[in-house]
Motif scaffolding. Sequence first.
Motif, PDB file in Angstrom:
ATOM      1  N   ILE A  63       0.867  -1.174   0.000  1.00 37.30           N
ATOM      2  CA  ILE A  63       0.000   0.000   0.000  1.00 37.30           C
ATOM      3  C   ILE A  63       0.906   1.227   0.000  1.00 37.30           C
ATOM      4  N   PRO A  64       0.800   2.064  -1.016  1.00 40.21           N
ATOM      5  CA  PRO A  64       1.762   3.151  -1.172  1.00 40.21           C
ATOM      6  C   PRO A  64       1.628   4.223  -0.096  1.00 40.21           C
ATOM      7  N   ALA A  65       2.735   4.894   0.181  1.00 34.68           N
ATOM      8  CA  ALA A  65       2.745   5.931   1.207  1.00 34.68           C
ATOM      9  C   ALA A  65       2.145   7.218   0.661  1.00 34.68           C
ATOM     10  N   GLY A  66       1.567   7.991   1.560  1.00 35.56           N
ATOM     11  CA  GLY A  66       1.124   9.336   1.219  1.00 35.56           C
ATOM     12  C   GLY A  66      -0.172   9.400   0.432  1.00 35.56           C
ATOM     13  N   ALA A 114      -6.003  23.036  19.541  1.00 36.65           N
ATOM     14  CA  ALA A 114      -5.916  23.426  18.133  1.00 36.65           C
ATOM     15  C   ALA A 114      -6.546  22.367  17.243  1.00 36.65           C
ATOM     16  N   ALA A 115      -6.296  21.074  17.599  1.00 34.20           N
ATOM     17  CA  ALA A 115      -6.850  19.986  16.787  1.00 34.20           C
ATOM     18  C   ALA A 115      -8.367  19.996  16.864  1.00 34.20           C
ATOM     19  N   LEU A 116      -8.893  20.232  18.070  1.00 34.82           N
ATOM     20  CA  LEU A 116     -10.351  20.305  18.211  1.00 34.82           C
ATOM     21  C   LEU A 116     -10.908  21.434  17.346  1.00 34.82           C
ATOM     22  N   GLN A 117     -10.195  22.546  17.335  1.00 32.56           N
ATOM     23  CA  GLN A 117     -10.645  23.680  16.537  1.00 32.56           C
ATOM     24  C   GLN A 117     -10.615  23.316  15.047  1.00 32.56           C
ATOM     25  N   ARG A 118      -9.565  22.601  14.649  1.00 29.58           N
ATOM     26  CA  ARG A 118      -9.408  22.250  13.238  1.00 29.58           C
ATOM     27  C   ARG A 118     -10.576  21.391  12.742  1.00 29.58           C
ATOM     28  N   VAL A 119     -11.083  20.488  13.600  1.00 28.24           N
ATOM     29  CA  VAL A 119     -12.179  19.622  13.154  1.00 28.24           C
ATOM     30  C   VAL A 119     -13.546  20.242  13.440  1.00 28.24           C
ATOM     31  N   GLY A 120     -13.539  21.507  13.884  1.00 29.06           N
ATOM     32  CA  GLY A 120     -14.811  22.186  14.081  1.00 29.06           C
ATOM     33  C   GLY A 120     -15.433  21.966  15.445  1.00 29.06           C
ATOM     34  N   LEU A 121     -14.601  21.593  16.428  1.00 33.30           N
ATOM     35  CA  LEU A 121     -15.132  21.370  17.776  1.00 33.30           C
ATOM     36  C   LEU A 121     -14.451  22.310  18.780  1.00 33.30           C
ATOM     37  N   ALA A 122     -14.181  23.538  18.367  1.00 31.91           N
ATOM     38  CA  ALA A 122     -13.506  24.482  19.257  1.00 31.91           C
ATOM     39  C   ALA A 122     -14.300  24.653  20.543  1.00 31.91           C
ATOM     40  N   ARG A 149     -15.610  13.424  14.528  1.00 31.87           N
ATOM     41  CA  ARG A 149     -14.690  14.556  14.392  1.00 31.87           C
ATOM     42  C   ARG A 149     -13.652  14.533  15.512  1.00 31.87           C
ATOM     43  N   ALA A 150     -14.130  14.231  16.714  1.00 36.04           N
ATOM     44  CA  ALA A 150     -13.203  14.175  17.847  1.00 36.04           C
ATOM     45  C   ALA A 150     -12.165  13.078  17.634  1.00 36.04           C
ATOM     46  N   ALA A 151     -12.613  11.946  17.064  1.00 34.64           N
ATOM     47  CA  ALA A 151     -11.665  10.864  16.786  1.00 34.64           C
ATOM     48  C   ALA A 151     -10.630  11.325  15.763  1.00 34.64           C
ATOM     49  N   PHE A 152     -11.073  12.101  14.776  1.00 36.68           N
ATOM     50  CA  PHE A 152     -10.130  12.652  13.795  1.00 36.68           C
ATOM     51  C   PHE A 152      -9.147  13.605  14.477  1.00 36.68           C
ATOM     52  N   ALA A 153      -9.653  14.412  15.400  1.00 33.77           N
ATOM     53  CA  ALA A 153      -8.771  15.345  16.105  1.00 33.77           C
ATOM     54  C   ALA A 153      -7.683  14.572  16.837  1.00 33.77           C
ATOM     55  N   ARG A 154      -8.054  13.422  17.419  1.00 33.53           N
ATOM     56  CA  ARG A 154      -7.047  12.642  18.113  1.00 33.53           C
ATOM     57  C   ARG A 154      -6.007  12.097  17.132  1.00 33.53           C
ATOM     58  N   ALA A 155      -6.499  11.620  15.971  1.00 33.93           N
ATOM     59  CA  ALA A 155      -5.564  11.118  14.963  1.00 33.93           C
ATOM     60  C   ALA A 155      -4.611  12.241  14.542  1.00 33.93           C
ATOM     61  N   LEU A 156      -5.142  13.453  14.475  1.00 35.99           N
ATOM     62  CA  LEU A 156      -4.343  14.609  14.077  1.00 35.99           C
ATOM     63  C   LEU A 156      -3.203  14.864  15.060  1.00 35.99           C
ATOM     64  N   LEU A 198     -13.630  16.814   5.213  1.00 38.78           N
ATOM     65  CA  LEU A 198     -12.707  17.019   6.338  1.00 38.78           C
ATOM     66  C   LEU A 198     -11.533  16.063   6.210  1.00 38.78           C
ATOM     67  N   LEU A 199     -11.824  14.811   5.865  1.00 37.48           N
ATOM     68  CA  LEU A 199     -10.762  13.806   5.778  1.00 37.48           C
ATOM     69  C   LEU A 199      -9.768  14.170   4.676  1.00 37.48           C
ATOM     70  N   SER A 200     -10.278  14.586   3.473  1.00 36.95           N
ATOM     71  CA  SER A 200      -9.288  14.912   2.436  1.00 36.95           C
ATOM     72  C   SER A 200      -8.506  16.158   2.816  1.00 36.95           C
ATOM     73  N   GLY A 201      -9.162  17.095   3.507  1.00 36.43           N
ATOM     74  CA  GLY A 201      -8.428  18.272   3.982  1.00 36.43           C
ATOM     75  C   GLY A 201      -7.289  17.869   4.902  1.00 36.43           C
ATOM     76  N   LEU A 202      -7.595  17.011   5.878  1.00 32.19           N
ATOM     77  CA  LEU A 202      -6.578  16.562   6.837  1.00 32.19           C
ATOM     78  C   LEU A 202      -5.465  15.811   6.111  1.00 32.19           C
ATOM     79  N   HIS A 203      -5.857  15.031   5.098  1.00 37.84           N
ATOM     80  CA  HIS A 203      -4.865  14.265   4.343  1.00 37.84           C
ATOM     81  C   HIS A 203      -3.887  15.197   3.635  1.00 37.84           C
ATOM     82  N   GLN A 204      -4.445  16.253   3.044  1.00 35.68           N
ATOM     83  CA  GLN A 204      -3.571  17.191   2.348  1.00 35.68           C
ATOM     84  C   GLN A 204      -2.625  17.901   3.316  1.00 35.68           C
ATOM     85  N   GLU A 205      -3.124  18.217   4.511  1.00 36.62           N
ATOM     86  CA  GLU A 205      -2.280  18.941   5.469  1.00 36.62           C
ATOM     87  C   GLU A 205      -1.185  18.065   6.042  1.00 36.62           C
TER      88      GLU A 205
END
Lengths: 249, 536
Positions: free
Chosen positions: A38-41, A128-136, A153-160, A187-194
């Motif tokens: 499975i390729p990286a990135g 900051a991560a909470l804010q990024r996923v819209g849970l400020a 979203r919170a789970a994504f913030a933790r992954a972040l 949100l997921l593709s945004g996080l992936h790009q960042e």
Amino acid sequence: MTAQPKQTALATENLAAVELDGVRLALGDIRFAFDGRIPAGRITAVTGPSGSGKSTLLNLIAGFEMPDAGRVRLAGQDVTRLHPGARPLSLVFQDHNLFAHLDLFTNIGLGVHPALKLTGEDRTRISAALQRVGLAGYEGRKPGTLSGGERQRAAFARALVRQRPLLLLDEPFAALDPGLRLAMADLLSGLHQETGASIVLVTHDPGEVMRLADEVIYLSTGKILFHGDRHAFCAQTAHPEISKFVASS
Amino acid sequence: MLGTGEVRRGLAAGGASLAAIGGLVTLPTGALLALAPASSAGTLFDSYTLSLLRFTLLQATLSTLLSVALALPVALALARRAAFPGRIWILRLMAVPMGLPVLIGALGLIGIFGRQGLVNRLLAIAGVDHPVNIYGLSGILLAHVFFNLPLACRLMLAGLERVPAEDWRLAASLGLGRLSLLRHVELPALARVLPGAAGLIFMLCATSFTLVLVLGGGPAATTLEVAIYQSLRFDFDPARAVALSLLQIALTGLVLAVLSRLPAAEGSRGEGRIPRRFDGEGFGSRIMDTLAILLATLFLVLPLGAIAAAGLKADLLRLISLPAFHQALLTSLAIALTAGLLSLLTASGILTAQAAIADRRHPSPVLRVFGRALSALSSLVLLVPPVVLGTGWFLLIRPHADVARVAPLLIAAINMLMALPFVMRVLAPAFESHRLRTTRLAASLNVTGLARLRLVDAPILARPMLMALSFAMALSLGDLGAVALFGSQDLVTLPWLVYSRLGSYRTQDADGLALLLGLLCLALTALGTAGQRRQP
């Protein structure tokens, strides 16, 4: 039956994010056999009918299943015998991603340090991560007071904040309304790009595959039927089963 | 998906539990077998022993039949009358005998059915000159029905409430009459719970100690359990105690073997959602049901009321200030707390080991045997009744040390074993749902060891642990069986104090103490069962 994996430019240049080398596992009547890189990135979607082994494949990568034979390598490192918590990856499940009795800050903090020894900088990053996923401002909220989408979203913030090079997602949007799914996919593709992390996304939804995936792994009865980039996946004619899946998107 | 350290610790904890229980049960049993005199075969089958065995079986059989038969119309009526006034309170009342120390219940029954009791006074006024006799077989049966009718009723009601709503609707649309409904809907539903319920009650009555001690008497109304106690405590005839103990183990083993073949009578809630019923609209049916429910309620309420009334007549303030009371209360609490904590520890050990084994997809044969041994533990505990356990330990320790010195620990250990099945019933589902919810997540975040205990397990499991603890403490606080063997002037628990005051005819003191002890145990039981309903 396994189609030859289509080598992508990235995968040949870098170490594969995930390498499955002769991985074999028998569960009940099904014998799983997985080989591939499975390729990286990139975002790789794992799909196929129910019972085909999507979650089993993810569990093998995450360490929740031990293969009977073969090796699992992450970024070149052999992790076959490594405990899930010791593998360089983050996970988001369909649900139960958060401890119900702990507030969001603690839940995310546990992803940074498993005994919750947090520095001031960690705390800032969590907010900051909470804010990024819209849970400020949701630091003190308990999971029970949130909607299903907010919990994911919170789970994504933790992954972040965990900043692991590999993110495994097991049907992360399956429990959400269709409208919400689109927003979460954005949100997921945004996080992936960042972050540039490698993402493996298990999904049974053709639409999600089309929207998000760079690469597709299609499973059938415990084996990889197709592994290649999305355009090839859509264009292929060798497997009527896959053509039907693509057509239903 | 546990870490290797977690698996190792879990298995070690289970091993420790297994060793502790195994030792506590098998050592004294071994001692009994080793000490069995060559002539025990003769003792086993002399006419006195046979009459004991006959009486034990007779009273247990009659108690079971009466409890079940009398509970039947009550359960049917309660199932039919979802809107009966105060129904929920009647169901709660039915849970009370379970939490009430047996000795206290016996006192209440004496208050109502005794020579000076309400019933006999009413009978005398009515001109009946054959008073009810609370002592002997009739008294034992009465008391066993008092304690087990509610149990049978709750189990049967749970069986009836599991009948799907569609069945009642279908029966109504077919116009099934009273008898057809009973035959085709109600009895089949009851048949699923009846064997288990009857088996459980038979087991309880066959090993009942306190009631027979208080209400039985003379060779004509003595069971094996009480005879063991008497041969050790009064006749000091260890050989007979050993022979009788072995006979008792054989009997409980037989009953347990039969019980394990019966479907378990589960789900004693009796408070779930009640499907709508369309039958029982007739006037006669209403009257009969109301009568059944009221009589059962009265039968339960009156002795409880007698305990309260008699207790309040005593000088409670003086009793509370008695040094003997303080001493007994402290002793009881210390023993109960030790027993409770030990049972929590043992149960957690069993459960973590079982979780560690379940975590393996292919457990080795050794692990599988270990797992099976762990699940068999609670039956092992039931196999050897407390008095028998105590006898074994008594004989084991006496040659080497002063029994009185280790007596508190022994009582706590025996109480721990008695509480274990109940503690497991509270903890097992809580541990299991917690495990399903958190194992993967905790593993994926690498939250292990102490951090896991502090952040993940303790906040969730503290509540069921506290519930189990208070339940176990209630059991231990109310137990007379273990202390009866080891109690002395230096070792007095609250039930022992009540019992000895009763023996020395200071009944008013006994009544007051009984009220205090009963309230304490009921409060602890209520704490121990309060959260169960809310658990998912």
